[in-house]
Scaffold this motif. Structure first.
Motif, PDB file in Angstrom:
ATOM      1  N   VAL A 157     -41.574  90.800  28.436  1.00 20.13           N
ATOM      2  CA  VAL A 157     -41.575  90.192  27.115  1.00 20.13           C
ATOM      3  C   VAL A 157     -40.156  90.168  26.558  1.00 20.13           C
ATOM      4  CG1 VAL A 157     -42.204  90.682  24.714  1.00 20.13           C
ATOM      5  CG2 VAL A 157     -43.936  90.868  26.505  1.00 20.13           C
ATOM      6  N   VAL A 158     -39.711  88.991  26.108  1.00 15.70           N
ATOM      7  CA  VAL A 158     -38.477  88.923  25.325  1.00 15.70           C
ATOM      8  C   VAL A 158     -38.923  88.662  23.902  1.00 15.70           C
ATOM      9  CG1 VAL A 158     -36.308  87.705  24.882  1.00 15.70           C
ATOM     10  CG2 VAL A 158     -37.093  88.015  27.235  1.00 15.70           C
ATOM     11  N   CYS A 159     -38.740  89.654  23.044  1.00 15.88           N
ATOM     12  CA  CYS A 159     -39.232  89.542  21.671  1.00 15.88           C
ATOM     13  C   CYS A 159     -38.057  89.559  20.695  1.00 15.88           C
ATOM     14  CB  CYS A 159     -40.206  90.688  21.379  1.00 15.88           C
ATOM     15  SG  CYS A 159     -41.015  90.556  19.774  1.00 15.88           S
ATOM     16  N   GLY A 160     -37.708  88.383  20.204  1.00  7.00           N
ATOM     17  CA  GLY A 160     -36.676  88.289  19.169  1.00  7.00           C
ATOM     18  C   GLY A 160     -37.314  88.556  17.813  1.00  7.00           C
ATOM     19  N   HIS A 161     -36.545  88.396  16.762  1.00 14.30           N
ATOM     20  CA  HIS A 161     -37.114  88.644  15.431  1.00 14.30           C
ATOM     21  C   HIS A 161     -36.431  87.805  14.363  1.00 14.30           C
ATOM     22  CE1 HIS A 161     -33.865  91.208  13.618  1.00 14.30           C
ATOM     23  NE2 HIS A 161     -33.502  91.213  14.883  1.00 14.30           N
ATOM     24  N   THR A 162     -37.085  87.684  13.243  1.00 11.17           N
ATOM     25  CA  THR A 162     -36.529  86.937  12.113  1.00 11.17           C
ATOM     26  C   THR A 162     -35.463  87.781  11.416  1.00 11.17           C
ATOM     27  OG1 THR A 162     -38.217  87.810  10.608  1.00 11.17           O
ATOM     28  CG2 THR A 162     -38.724  85.721  11.715  1.00 11.17           C
ATOM     29  N   ASP A 163     -34.584  87.128  10.679  1.00  7.43           N
ATOM     30  CA  ASP A 163     -33.533  87.808   9.914  1.00  7.43           C
ATOM     31  C   ASP A 163     -32.645  88.671  10.815  1.00  7.43           C
ATOM     32  OD1 ASP A 163     -32.169  88.390   7.517  1.00  7.43           O
ATOM     33  OD2 ASP A 163     -33.241  90.282   7.273  1.00  7.43           O
ATOM     34  N   CYS A 164     -32.311  88.157  11.995  1.00  8.15           N
ATOM     35  CA  CYS A 164     -31.506  88.917  12.950  1.00  8.15           C
ATOM     36  C   CYS A 164     -30.031  88.909  12.521  1.00  8.15           C
ATOM     37  CB  CYS A 164     -31.646  88.315  14.351  1.00  8.15           C
ATOM     38  SG  CYS A 164     -30.721  89.222  15.609  1.00  8.15           S
ATOM     39  N   TYR A 168     -51.808 112.224  30.373  1.00  3.65           N
ATOM     40  CA  TYR A 168     -51.168 110.971  30.795  1.00  3.65           C
ATOM     41  C   TYR A 168     -49.653 111.118  30.910  1.00  3.65           C
ATOM     42  CZ  TYR A 168     -55.635 108.634  30.248  1.00  3.65           C
ATOM     43  OH  TYR A 168     -56.936 108.251  30.398  1.00  3.65           O
ATOM     44  N   ASN A 169     -48.960 111.237  29.758  1.00  2.35           N
ATOM     45  CA  ASN A 169     -47.494 111.226  29.769  1.00  2.35           C
ATOM     46  C   ASN A 169     -46.899 112.373  30.592  1.00  2.35           C
ATOM     47  OD1 ASN A 169     -46.687 109.803  26.450  1.00  2.35           O
ATOM     48  ND2 ASN A 169     -47.817 108.962  28.165  1.00  2.35           N
ATOM     49  N   ALA A 170     -47.583 113.495  30.642  1.00  3.99           N
ATOM     50  CA  ALA A 170     -47.077 114.643  31.409  1.00  3.99           C
ATOM     51  C   ALA A 170     -47.086 114.374  32.904  1.00  3.99           C
ATOM     52  CB  ALA A 170     -47.902 115.885  31.096  1.00  3.99           C
ATOM     53  N   ASN A 171     -47.876 113.387  33.322  1.00  4.24           N
ATOM     54  CA  ASN A 171     -48.029 113.132  34.755  1.00  4.24           C
ATOM     55  C   ASN A 171     -47.357 111.851  35.236  1.00  4.24           C
ATOM     56  OD1 ASN A 171     -49.666 115.467  35.263  1.00  4.24           O
ATOM     57  ND2 ASN A 171     -51.278 114.438  34.090  1.00  4.24           N
ATOM     58  N   GLY A 172     -46.407 111.349  34.456  1.00  4.43           N
ATOM     59  CA  GLY A 172     -45.676 110.162  34.883  1.00  4.43           C
ATOM     60  C   GLY A 172     -45.982 108.960  34.011  1.00  4.43           C
ATOM     61  N   GLN A 173     -45.394 107.822  34.406  1.00  5.93           N
ATOM     62  CA  GLN A 173     -45.614 106.601  33.628  1.00  5.93           C
ATOM     63  C   GLN A 173     -46.008 105.452  34.532  1.00  5.93           C
ATOM     64  OE1 GLN A 173     -42.236 104.648  31.801  1.00  5.93           O
ATOM     65  NE2 GLN A 173     -40.784 105.369  33.346  1.00  5.93           N
ATOM     66  N   ALA A 174     -46.836 104.570  34.003  1.00  7.09           N
ATOM     67  CA  ALA A 174     -47.219 103.347  34.710  1.00  7.09           C
ATOM     68  C   ALA A 174     -47.300 102.229  33.675  1.00  7.09           C
ATOM     69  CB  ALA A 174     -48.562 103.531  35.413  1.00  7.09           C
ATOM     70  N   PRO A 175     -46.137 101.912  33.058  1.00 11.70           N
ATOM     71  CA  PRO A 175     -46.155 100.898  31.998  1.00 11.70           C
ATOM     72  C   PRO A 175     -46.556  99.520  32.537  1.00 11.70           C
ATOM     73  CG  PRO A 175     -43.894 101.393  32.636  1.00 11.70           C
ATOM     74  CD  PRO A 175     -44.774 102.381  33.346  1.00 11.70           C
ATOM     75  N   HIS A 176     -47.301  98.778  31.736  1.00 12.24           N
ATOM     76  CA  HIS A 176     -47.713  97.425  32.140  1.00 12.24           C
ATOM     77  C   HIS A 176     -46.722  96.368  31.696  1.00 12.24           C
ATOM     78  CE1 HIS A 176     -49.001  97.300  27.947  1.00 12.24           C
ATOM     79  NE2 HIS A 176     -49.797  98.340  28.158  1.00 12.24           N
ATOM     80  N   THR A 177     -45.845  96.727  30.747  1.00 12.04           N
ATOM     81  CA  THR A 177     -44.979  95.722  30.127  1.00 12.04           C
ATOM     82  C   THR A 177     -43.527  96.187  30.026  1.00 12.04           C
ATOM     83  OG1 THR A 177     -46.807  94.840  28.797  1.00 12.04           O
ATOM     84  CG2 THR A 177     -44.596  94.461  27.937  1.00 12.04           C
ATOM     85  N   LEU A 178     -42.613  95.262  30.333  1.00 16.14           N
ATOM     86  CA  LEU A 178     -41.202  95.484  30.008  1.00 16.14           C
ATOM     87  C   LEU A 178     -40.950  94.743  28.709  1.00 16.14           C
ATOM     88  CD1 LEU A 178     -38.193  96.181  30.353  1.00 16.14           C
ATOM     89  CD2 LEU A 178     -37.990  94.193  31.870  1.00 16.14           C
ATOM     90  N   PHE A 179     -40.538  95.482  27.687  1.00 16.43           N
ATOM     91  CA  PHE A 179     -40.295  94.899  26.371  1.00 16.43           C
ATOM     92  C   PHE A 179     -38.791  94.824  26.139  1.00 16.43           C
ATOM     93  CE2 PHE A 179     -39.659  95.017  21.789  1.00 16.43           C
ATOM     94  CZ  PHE A 179     -40.699  94.246  21.268  1.00 16.43           C
ATOM     95  N   ILE A 180     -38.275  93.601  26.022  1.00 13.87           N
ATOM     96  CA  ILE A 180     -36.857  93.413  25.714  1.00 13.87           C
ATOM     97  C   ILE A 180     -36.770  92.899  24.279  1.00 13.87           C
ATOM     98  CG2 ILE A 180     -34.738  92.155  26.303  1.00 13.87           C
ATOM     99  CD1 ILE A 180     -35.901  91.857  29.174  1.00 13.87           C
ATOM    100  N   GLY A 181     -36.134  93.674  23.436  1.00 17.14           N
ATOM    101  CA  GLY A 181     -36.060  93.290  22.026  1.00 17.14           C
ATOM    102  C   GLY A 181     -34.667  93.504  21.472  1.00 17.14           C
ATOM    103  N   CYS A 182     -34.463  93.123  20.225  1.00 17.30           N
ATOM    104  CA  CYS A 182     -33.198  93.378  19.537  1.00 17.30           C
ATOM    105  C   CYS A 182     -33.160  94.855  19.131  1.00 17.30           C
ATOM    106  CB  CYS A 182     -33.095  92.491  18.297  1.00 17.30           C
ATOM    107  SG  CYS A 182     -31.608  92.794  17.294  1.00 17.30           S
TER     108      CYS A 182
END
Ligand SMILES: [Zn+2]
Length: 217
Positions: free
Chosen positions: A107-114, A42-56
């Motif tokens: 996805v915008v994923c914030g978190h507690t105790d930031c 898989y990883n050796a042959n490229g990427q096809a991510p399903h999700t953009l994850f934006i986090g702290c």
């Protein structure tokens, strides 16, 4: 934070380059044991991510909180998951993930105790001005604005600082999602029904994620 009697972490401040490389070897072997085809097929042959994850940038969580493995999530981490129209990294990341990689979830994923949120909540931001942390002072403007816009509601809701902080983290996710939705790249992809946008909050004390918002076409 109370120091643990036994260190459970992989590396420490005392670790050096050979330690990092050895640790990497172990991680790679372990990952290959769990997923024999992952790197090779898989990883050796490229990427096809399903999700953009934006986090702290916080060290306590990342896209792995969704249970994903390498190749599933394209990730952008920035202090307090602040989204800005005029941030080149933000705009380039959105364009690459949405227009080129064709993720269908953002996805915008914030978190507690930031730390960013707490700095504003505890009125510590002013102490950063003009010194060696002046960029941080400038960067936190958006969170300070958020705090001032909502402080009456936050303080009316509870006296507990942790709960206030959690509430602001949640409001921050809503704020950053709404800024994200105003960016052309996101707006167009949403209108075409190509992506969905989720606001999430990660709890550093439990590892659980809760839904803050969901936006579809
Ligand atoms: Zn944070």
């Amino acid at each position: 934070m109370s120091p643990a009697s036994t260190n459970i972490f992989t590396l420490t401040h005392g670790s050096n380059l050979p330690d990092l490389l050895e640790s990497n070897q172990k991680w790679s072997s372990k990952t290959t044991e769990e997923h024999p085809a992952l790197f090779r097929d898989y990883n050796a042959n490229g990427q096809a991510p399903h999700t953009l994850f934006i986090g702290c940038s916080d060290s306590r969580y990342n896209e792995n909180c969704l249970g994903v493995i390498p190749g599933e999530a394209f990730t952008w981490k920035t202090i307090a998951n602040v989204v800005r129209q005029d941030d080149l990294t933000c705009r380039a990341t959105l364009e690459f993930a949405i227009n080129v990689l064709k993720v269908n979830k953002v996805v915008v994923c914030g978190h507690t105790d930031c730390g960013g949120i707490n700095t504003c909540l505890q009125h510590k931001r002013a102490s950063l001005e003009g010194g060696e942390n002046n960029h941080l002072f400038q960067y936190l403007q958006d969170l300070d604005d958020l705090y001032h816009e909502h402080k009456a509601d936050v303080f009316a809701a509870t006296d507990d600082v942790k709960t206030q902080s959690r509430l602001l983290s949640k409001l921050n996710v809503e704020r950053q999602v709404s800024k994200l939705l105003a960016i052309d790249t996101v707006k167009s992809a949403l209108a075409r029904g190509e992506i969905q946008v989720y606001g999430l909050l990660y709890d550093v004390a439990t590892g659980f994620v809760e839904q803050v918002s969901e936006t579809t076409a």
